[in-house]
Design an enzyme around this catalytic site. Structure first.
Site, PDB file in Angstrom:
ATOM      1  N   ASP A  38       0.826  -1.204   0.000  1.00 58.02           N
ATOM      2  CA  ASP A  38       0.000   0.000   0.000  1.00 58.02           C
ATOM      3  C   ASP A  38       0.864   1.260   0.000  1.00 58.02           C
ATOM      4  O   ASP A  38       0.535   2.253  -0.637  1.00 58.02           O
ATOM      5  CB  ASP A  38      -0.908   0.023   1.231  1.00 58.02           C
ATOM      6  N   GLU A  40       3.876   1.633  -1.244  1.00 62.46           N
ATOM      7  CA  GLU A  40       4.453   1.855  -2.573  1.00 62.46           C
ATOM      8  C   GLU A  40       3.390   2.416  -3.524  1.00 62.46           C
ATOM      9  O   GLU A  40       3.651   3.315  -4.313  1.00 62.46           O
ATOM     10  CB  GLU A  40       5.028   0.541  -3.128  1.00 62.46           C
ATOM     11  N   TYR A  41       2.180   1.884  -3.400  1.00 68.84           N
ATOM     12  CA  TYR A  41       1.071   2.382  -4.210  1.00 68.84           C
ATOM     13  C   TYR A  41       0.845   3.868  -3.914  1.00 68.84           C
ATOM     14  O   TYR A  41       0.740   4.695  -4.819  1.00 68.84           O
ATOM     15  CB  TYR A  41      -0.192   1.573  -3.908  1.00 68.84           C
ATOM     16  N   ASP A  42       0.806   4.183  -2.614  1.00 68.07           N
ATOM     17  CA  ASP A  42       0.585   5.577  -2.218  1.00 68.07           C
ATOM     18  C   ASP A  42       1.648   6.504  -2.783  1.00 68.07           C
ATOM     19  O   ASP A  42       1.353   7.624  -3.194  1.00 68.07           O
ATOM     20  CB  ASP A  42       0.584   5.709  -0.689  1.00 68.07           C
ATOM     21  N   LYS A 120     -27.108 -14.422  -8.272  1.00 67.57           N
ATOM     22  CA  LYS A 120     -27.943 -13.210  -8.318  1.00 67.57           C
ATOM     23  C   LYS A 120     -27.421 -12.302  -7.213  1.00 67.57           C
ATOM     24  O   LYS A 120     -27.594 -12.582  -6.027  1.00 67.57           O
ATOM     25  CB  LYS A 120     -29.408 -13.563  -8.099  1.00 67.57           C
ATOM     26  N   LYS A 320     -34.709 -17.971  -6.551  1.00 67.66           N
ATOM     27  CA  LYS A 320     -34.331 -17.314  -5.294  1.00 67.66           C
ATOM     28  C   LYS A 320     -34.215 -18.358  -4.183  1.00 67.66           C
ATOM     29  O   LYS A 320     -35.090 -19.213  -4.032  1.00 67.66           O
ATOM     30  CB  LYS A 320     -35.386 -16.279  -4.910  1.00 67.66           C
ATOM     31  N   CYS A 414     -38.900  10.707  26.543  1.00 69.88           N
ATOM     32  CA  CYS A 414     -37.847   9.698  26.658  1.00 69.88           C
ATOM     33  C   CYS A 414     -38.214   8.694  27.746  1.00 69.88           C
ATOM     34  O   CYS A 414     -38.487   9.086  28.887  1.00 69.88           O
ATOM     35  CB  CYS A 414     -36.514  10.361  26.984  1.00 69.88           C
ATOM     36  N   CYS A 437     -29.786  12.737  30.380  1.00 71.42           N
ATOM     37  CA  CYS A 437     -30.596  11.506  30.428  1.00 71.42           C
ATOM     38  C   CYS A 437     -29.719  10.327  30.857  1.00 71.42           C
ATOM     39  O   CYS A 437     -28.666  10.090  30.260  1.00 71.42           O
ATOM     40  CB  CYS A 437     -31.184  11.265  29.046  1.00 71.42           C
TER      41      CYS A 437
HETATM   42  S1  IVH Z   1     -29.408 -10.277 -15.710  1.00 72.86           S
HETATM   43  C1  IVH Z   1     -33.022  -8.485 -18.220  1.00 72.86           C
HETATM   44  N1  IVH Z   1     -27.822 -11.264 -13.894  1.00 72.86           N
HETATM   45  O1  IVH Z   1     -31.623  -8.743 -10.543  1.00 72.86           O
HETATM   46  C2  IVH Z   1     -32.453  -8.608 -16.873  1.00 72.86           C
HETATM   47  N2  IVH Z   1     -29.428  -9.664 -13.203  1.00 72.86           N
HETATM   48  O2  IVH Z   1     -34.507  -9.128 -10.423  1.00 72.86           O
HETATM   49  C3  IVH Z   1     -30.980  -8.686 -16.965  1.00 72.86           C
HETATM   50  N3  IVH Z   1     -29.309  -9.099 -10.844  1.00 72.86           N
HETATM   51  O3  IVH Z   1     -32.530  -6.038 -12.541  1.00 72.86           O
HETATM   52  C4  IVH Z   1     -30.399  -8.877 -15.663  1.00 72.86           C
HETATM   53  N4  IVH Z   1     -27.646 -10.430 -10.345  1.00 72.86           N
HETATM   54  O4  IVH Z   1     -30.317  -5.863 -11.278  1.00 72.86           O
HETATM   55  C5  IVH Z   1     -28.838 -10.428 -14.134  1.00 72.86           C
HETATM   56  N5  IVH Z   1     -26.324 -12.218 -12.426  1.00 72.86           N
HETATM   57  C6  IVH Z   1     -27.334 -11.372 -12.657  1.00 72.86           C
HETATM   58  C7  IVH Z   1     -27.907 -10.584 -11.651  1.00 72.86           C
HETATM   59  C8  IVH Z   1     -28.960  -9.744 -11.961  1.00 72.86           C
HETATM   60  C9  IVH Z   1     -28.508  -9.532  -9.876  1.00 72.86           C
HETATM   61  C10 IVH Z   1     -30.389  -8.100 -10.650  1.00 72.86           C
HETATM   62  C11 IVH Z   1     -30.525  -7.138 -11.795  1.00 72.86           C
HETATM   63  C12 IVH Z   1     -31.949  -7.246 -12.242  1.00 72.86           C
HETATM   64  C13 IVH Z   1     -32.600  -7.895 -11.079  1.00 72.86           C
HETATM   65  C14 IVH Z   1     -33.823  -8.645 -11.510  1.00 72.86           C
END
Ligand code: IVH
Length: 704
Positions: A38, A40-42, A120, A320, A414, A437
């Site tokens: 870090d 060196e980066y700085d 997701k 999900k 309160c 208080c």
């Molecule tokens: S593809 C046409 N890939 O989930 C939709 N979305 O519930 C293209 N999301 O609006 C999205 N991870 O913001 C895609 N691996 C992933 C994702 C992802 C999270 C979110 C995204 C989307 C929402 C839909």
């Protein structure tokens, strides 16, 4: 004031530095494999910032020093997405995933349909628009058609490249993905918010969304946000033609974007389900939160045939994962009072196991949240571990109500002291206005004695409770009047532990001044703000006597903190407390060891300065500022001079500096050099779980 064009060697050096730093950013953030320290980066970073400050014409918009945008915005403007941002069909059922895949197969000739399975990511959806590889703007999803222009904030995120490198970058490209706050960054952020008396974020997603909504990009820059790409909108022109998501991902990675570290492919229903289960087994190790798996047809030609509905593509589906959830009875809602007086409603629950621990309490955040979810005392509620960290009430089983449930109202006085409460003008927090208080006093004392502040051994939560309960301590200065004899008579104490506590208290008198300042619990003033004040003003008296505008201008302070600090030190009751602390012999800065005084580091070490012309502050003060940061100040220019700081009507020194080749800085350049640098990168936060911080005001009484 204008400076002459930079000489060629400076230009070449700046270019080399930009490339080198971009490379290090990539290795640090994308590969999590830095090759330099870090420090060196700085040093590289500072050299570039110095060059740019001395030769403003070297500054390019895509320079790594330009991560922090300009002035705070009044409000966000709207940006229309080139291609609308759709959402995804989602399900919690594996069967429906299989049905989705069968449907897709049926609609396509040949029925060979490779799919890709991705995490997701539970972040904030953002669209980045690149033209010929240069970032033009960043926008939130908004209503899908248009969203907020968050370009300035996006520029502070290191994993959002300003420029896409390499061949085959489409001429116009909308990259879509999620901005998220790494889990470890979330704990840290809440820890410092608790220390500053601000309401806590419920989970990393809210924290990321709240951060992106900040109008001041400097605040955003201090939050370790990151971006992961998962899809695209418009994609037109440029070299290579892409045929699939897999090819797209390969290209995005090559140009400097980050995608999910784990992806699966499958070409049949069993393969998809296997991938979904595998992802579930590993996703808790990712640095971002995930709430499902996204199954996407890989090939673009096949996607085209499948088409879209008005809401979502027919070629993708989200599965999900059910959050670990449990139902229990809400027995009561109690109010917890923080050290700055914030009233937080807390759910008292019939103990119930969730994700391996027993949950008996959960935060309800604030009155708005309770009203929004219509939570009533006596309800059966569902509990989830939001963000895997904090238990939260996610829904109410209104169908199980029998009419005996009681609507909850925030108290109008309160509950600890009966004093008046008021809603903060700029937020949802409700605060007890009585600084005497007892609940607030206990919290303040606990904070004062805590490890991050005065670190008083033996003065933990239970001890504070006893001392306040017995009337031995009612304020911070009272701590320093405690005698061993009466302490020895307290519960679970004896002569030895009483003597130890007195010794612990005595030892704390020598703590560095910033710890004392932080310990005082000034609203909005965190540990780093306290350090900054000491770096600037050196002693308690320096801070006490500083005018408001000087406090506001101190590095890392700003208007909100500045005003709060100034108010604190003009309040007669606080001044009296300070007088007592001084009389007790606490270090008010005069015993600070030198390196602690310069807690901001010595960024100007080994630089020589000459000051000329009229500046906004007396020259002596500016000279002090330079010296404090390690620089030397002299009266005459020579070829050893590193910088000439030139104010208005600079006169002959300016011409001389130019003939000697000495870098010339305007006052604005100088201020930027002192205060405008981006903080050094933090250690990578790869999926590490951090326990809830000790000083959080949230009740997390779990017996596991
Ligand atoms: S593809 C046409 N890939 O989930 C939709 N979305 O519930 C293209 N999301 O609006 C999205 N991870 O913001 C895609 N691996 C992933 C994702 C992802 C999270 C979110 C995204 C989307 C929402 C839909």
């Amino acid at each position: 004031m204008s400076t002459p064009p930079a000489p060629d060697p400076a230009r070449q050096r700046a270019e080399a530095l930009r490339l080198e730093i971009a490379g290090h950013n990539h290795r640090y953030y994308q590969d999590a494999a830095p090759t330099i320290t870090d420090q060196e980066y700085d040093a590289l970073y500072r050299e570039l910032a110095d060059l740019e400050a001395a030769h403003p014409d070297l500054l390019t918009p895509d320079s790594p020093t330009q991560r922090v945008g300009g002035a705070p915005l009044e409000e966000f403007t709207q940006i229309r997405h080139r291609v609308p941002m759709l959402s995804l069909d989602n399900t919690y059922s594996e069967e429906e995933v299989v049905e989705f895949y069968r449907r897709v197969q049926k609609s396509l000739p040949g029925r060979e349909v490779p799919v890709i399975i991705e995490p997701k990511v539970d972040g904030v959806a953002v669209s980045l628009f690149y033209e010929k590889g240069a970032l033009q703007y960043a926008a939130t999803r908004g209503d899908g058609v248009q969203g907020d222009d968050i370009t300035q904030n996006a520029r502070t995120i290191k994993t959002i490249p300003r420029r896409l490198h390499g061949d085959g970058v489409p001429d116009e490209l909308e990259v879509r993905g999620e901005v998220y706050l790494p889990k470890s960054g979330f704990s840290k952020l809440n820890e410092s918010r608790a220390a500053e008396g601000k309401p806590l974020f419920a989970n990393p997603r809210n924290a990321a969304a709240g951060s992106l909504k900040q109008l001041d990009p400097a605040i955003v820059a201090r939050r370790p946000l990151a971006f992961v790409a998962h899809s695209f909108g418009l994609m037109e022109g440029g070299g290579a033609t892409l045929h699939s998501q897999s090819e797209m991902f390969a290209l995005l990675t090559k140009c400097g974007l980050r995608i999910s570290e784990k992806l699966w492919t499958a070409a049949d229903a069993e393969g998809i389900l296997r991938a979904i289960r595998e992802l579930d087994a590993v996703r808790h190790g990712f640095e971002y939160e995930t709430d499902g798996a996204v199954v996407k047809v890989d090939g673009f030609a096949q996607r085209q045939r499948l088409g879209l509905t008005s809401k979502s593509p027919r070629w993708a589906m989200a599965y999900k994962y059910a959050a670990e959830r449990a139902e229990t009875k809400l027995l009561d809602i109690q109010i917890q009072i923080g050290r700055t007086g914030v009233l937080t409603p807390v759910a008292i629950l019939e103990p119930v196991p969730v994700s391996g621990t027993t949950v008996a309490r959960a935060t309800l955040h604030n009155a708005e949240e309770i009203a929004r979810k219509d939570i009533r005392v006596g309800d059966t509620v569902a509990i989830e571990k939001a963000g895997e960290i904090i238990p939260a009430v996610v829904l109410v089983r209104t169908d199980l109500r029998d009419g005996s449930e009681r609507v909850f109202h925030m108290p109008t006085a309160c509950p600890s002291c009966g004093g008046p409460v008021e809603q903060d003008p700029d937020g949802v927090a409700i605060r007890c206005q009585n600084i005497a208080c007892p609940a607030q006093v206990r919290r303040r004392l606990q904070h004062f004695a805590s490890r991050g502040a005065m670190d008083i051994e033996g003065l933990g939560e239970a001890m504070v409770e006893q001392l306040v309960g017995k009337g031995l301590v009612g304020s911070i200065p009272d701590i320093y009047g405690l005698q061993a004899a009466p302490l020895a008579l307290l519960e679970r104490m004896g002569e030895k532990s009483a003597a130890n506590l007195v010794a612990g208290i005595a030892a704390s008198k020598d703590r560095p001044l910033w710890k004392l300042l932080f310990g005082l619990g000034i609203l909005h003033l965190g540990a780093s703000g306290a350090r900054a004040l000491v770096a600037q003003f050196k002693t308690m008296d320096g801070i006490l006597t500083a005018p408001l505008d000087q406090i506001e201008r101190a590095r890392d302070i700003g208007k909100v903190v500045g005003l709060s600090v100034h108010e604190f030190f003009t309040n007669p009751a606080n001044l009296e407390s300070l007088a007592r602390l001084r009389a007790a012999g606490l270090n008010f800065g005069e015993r600070d060891p030198a390196p602690v005084r310069a807690a901001g580091g010595l960024p100007l070490a080994d630089t020589r300065w000459v000051i000329t012309g009229t500046l906004s502050q007396p020259r002596e003060e500016i000279a002090e500022l330079i010296q404090e940061k390690g620089g030397k100040v002299s009266g005459s220019l020579s070829n050893k001079t590193s910088y000439l700081l030139a104010g208005e009507e600079a006169g002959s020194k300016l011409a001389k500096a130019q003939t000697l080749g000495v870098r010339v800085l305007t006052e604005a350049d100088f201020r930027a050099l002192l205060g405008g640098s981006v903080p050094p990168p933090e250690a990578p936060a790869a999926g590490k779980k951090t326990p809830p911080p000790a000083e959080m005001e949230l009740p997390l009484d779990e017996q596991g």
